[in-house]
Motif scaffolding. Structure first.
Motif, PDB file in Angstrom:
ATOM      1  N   ARG A  33       8.925  -7.526 -60.803  1.00 28.81           N
ATOM      2  CA  ARG A  33       8.533  -8.932 -60.731  1.00 28.81           C
ATOM      3  C   ARG A  33       9.409  -9.774 -61.651  1.00 28.81           C
ATOM      4  NH1 ARG A  33       2.636  -9.224 -62.549  1.00 28.81           N
ATOM      5  NH2 ARG A  33       3.403  -7.718 -64.089  1.00 28.81           N
ATOM      6  N   ALA A  35       9.608 -13.829 -63.342  1.00 31.45           N
ATOM      7  CA  ALA A  35       9.059 -15.166 -63.547  1.00 31.45           C
ATOM      8  C   ALA A  35      10.138 -16.030 -64.185  1.00 31.45           C
ATOM      9  CB  ALA A  35       7.825 -15.114 -64.438  1.00 31.45           C
ATOM     10  N   ILE A  48       8.240 -22.115 -63.178  1.00 32.06           N
ATOM     11  CA  ILE A  48       9.016 -22.735 -62.105  1.00 32.06           C
ATOM     12  C   ILE A  48       8.914 -21.930 -60.814  1.00 32.06           C
ATOM     13  CG2 ILE A  48      11.314 -23.442 -61.353  1.00 32.06           C
ATOM     14  CD1 ILE A  48      12.059 -23.789 -64.294  1.00 32.06           C
ATOM     15  N   GLU A  49       9.130 -20.625 -60.921  1.00 32.46           N
ATOM     16  CA  GLU A  49       9.140 -19.788 -59.718  1.00 32.46           C
ATOM     17  C   GLU A  49       8.865 -18.340 -60.105  1.00 32.46           C
ATOM     18  OE1 GLU A  49      12.084 -18.741 -55.901  1.00 32.46           O
ATOM     19  OE2 GLU A  49      12.683 -20.244 -57.376  1.00 32.46           O
ATOM     20  N   SER A  50       8.280 -17.596 -59.188  1.00 34.98           N
ATOM     21  CA  SER A  50       8.059 -16.166 -59.420  1.00 34.98           C
ATOM     22  C   SER A  50       8.400 -15.392 -58.155  1.00 34.98           C
ATOM     23  CB  SER A  50       6.607 -15.892 -59.829  1.00 34.98           C
ATOM     24  OG  SER A  50       5.714 -16.286 -58.809  1.00 34.98           O
ATOM     25  N   LEU A  51       8.921 -14.187 -58.341  1.00 32.19           N
ATOM     26  CA  LEU A  51       9.287 -13.320 -57.229  1.00 32.19           C
ATOM     27  C   LEU A  51       8.779 -11.915 -57.505  1.00 32.19           C
ATOM     28  CD1 LEU A  51      11.944 -15.326 -57.917  1.00 32.19           C
ATOM     29  CD2 LEU A  51      12.797 -14.244 -55.848  1.00 32.19           C
ATOM     30  N   LYS A  85      19.403 -15.287 -57.909  1.00 31.52           N
ATOM     31  CA  LYS A  85      18.405 -16.355 -58.038  1.00 31.52           C
ATOM     32  C   LYS A  85      18.496 -17.013 -59.416  1.00 31.52           C
ATOM     33  CE  LYS A  85      15.678 -17.655 -55.710  1.00 31.52           C
ATOM     34  NZ  LYS A  85      15.583 -18.894 -54.874  1.00 31.52           N
ATOM     35  N   TYR A  89      19.494 -21.265 -61.199  1.00 30.29           N
ATOM     36  CA  TYR A  89      18.857 -22.038 -62.264  1.00 30.29           C
ATOM     37  C   TYR A  89      19.719 -22.078 -63.532  1.00 30.29           C
ATOM     38  CZ  TYR A  89      14.513 -22.019 -59.563  1.00 30.29           C
ATOM     39  OH  TYR A  89      13.552 -22.203 -58.581  1.00 30.29           O
TER      40      TYR A  89
END
Length: 239
Positions: A33, A35, A48-51, A85, A89
């Protein structure tokens, strides 16, 4: 994923008002994971975003004792995707990224080779965190929640985080951690152990309950059974 995993904030730069982008990657038992967040000059964290991508490292470690080459390359593929990714950013510096791994990597006999392969292929420096650090992070992640509920702040609270490889238990008495321990009672670990047995469902249930009772038999010496204790369950496996 707790904010406590995030890289430590750098001292604010005089005159700087731009939030600092950071990221944390957690290589767990069942998945990897990530974050992505930003930290403002006052230290406030905004997600902001999580995968998340499933990779069954625990299946290798808990059955074979080591992480296979195939699983290692799966991790490399996922982490390369995460690296791309992060570049979007502008998160590229080591001080902006923290990569941690828990029991599936920590207990693997070839964990050094695994960590080396990840670093060579992706540039990520994986930190296989030990149990005391996991306990510290867990407590920091829930401390503010306890403080925001007066009925829990001064109460006796048992915090159980059920993961794939282990169940972490913290006993908090009046705001102080009085006991902490990681039991080898993770959901995936138990499943893999029971799957190899040829037994009926009722028999497997008896075996599982017996193993849980065996590992928890000393718990009353740390958490007084004659006192009221609030229970907080955490983790995807608990949900």
């Amino acid at each position: 994923m707790p904010d406590s995993f995030l890289p430590m904030s750098s001292p604010p730069i005089p005159g700087s008002v731009s939030p600092r982008p950071v990221a944390v990657i957690d290589i767990g038992t069942n998945s990897i994971r990530m974050a992505i967040a930003q930290i403002d000059p006052q230290g406030r964290v905004s997600m902001i975003e999580s995968l998340s991508q499933g990779v069954r490292l625990g299946k290798d470690t808990f059955i074979r004792g080591e992480i296979t080459r195939g699983t290692t390359e799966e991790c490399v593929k996922v982490l390369k995707t995460f690296r791309k990714k992060l570049a979007e950013y502008q998160i590229t510096r080591p001080d902006q990224i923290r990569v941690v791994a828990t029991s599936a990597v920590r207990e693997a006999m070839n964990r050094i080779a695994f960590v080396d392969r990840i670093y060579v292929a992706t540039g990520f420096n994986v930190e296989a965190i030990e149990e005391p650090e996991v306990h510290r992070i867990t407590y920091r992640s829930i401390k503010d929640q306890l403080l925001s509920h007066p009925e829990l702040d001064e109460a006796r609270v048992a915090i159980a985080e059920v993961g794939g490889g282990s169940t972490e238990l913290l006993y908090v008495d009046g705001g102080n951690v009085a006991y902490s321990h990681a039991y080898r009672l993770g959901a995936l670990r138990l499943h893999e152990s029971l799957e190899s047995l040829r037994a009926t469902q009722s028999k497997l249930r008896d075996i599982m309950e017996g193993e849980i009772q065996r590992q928890l038999e000393t718990l009353p010496t740390h958490i007084p059974p004659d006192r009221k204790v609030e229970l907080i369950a955490m983790g995807g496996d608990a949900r």
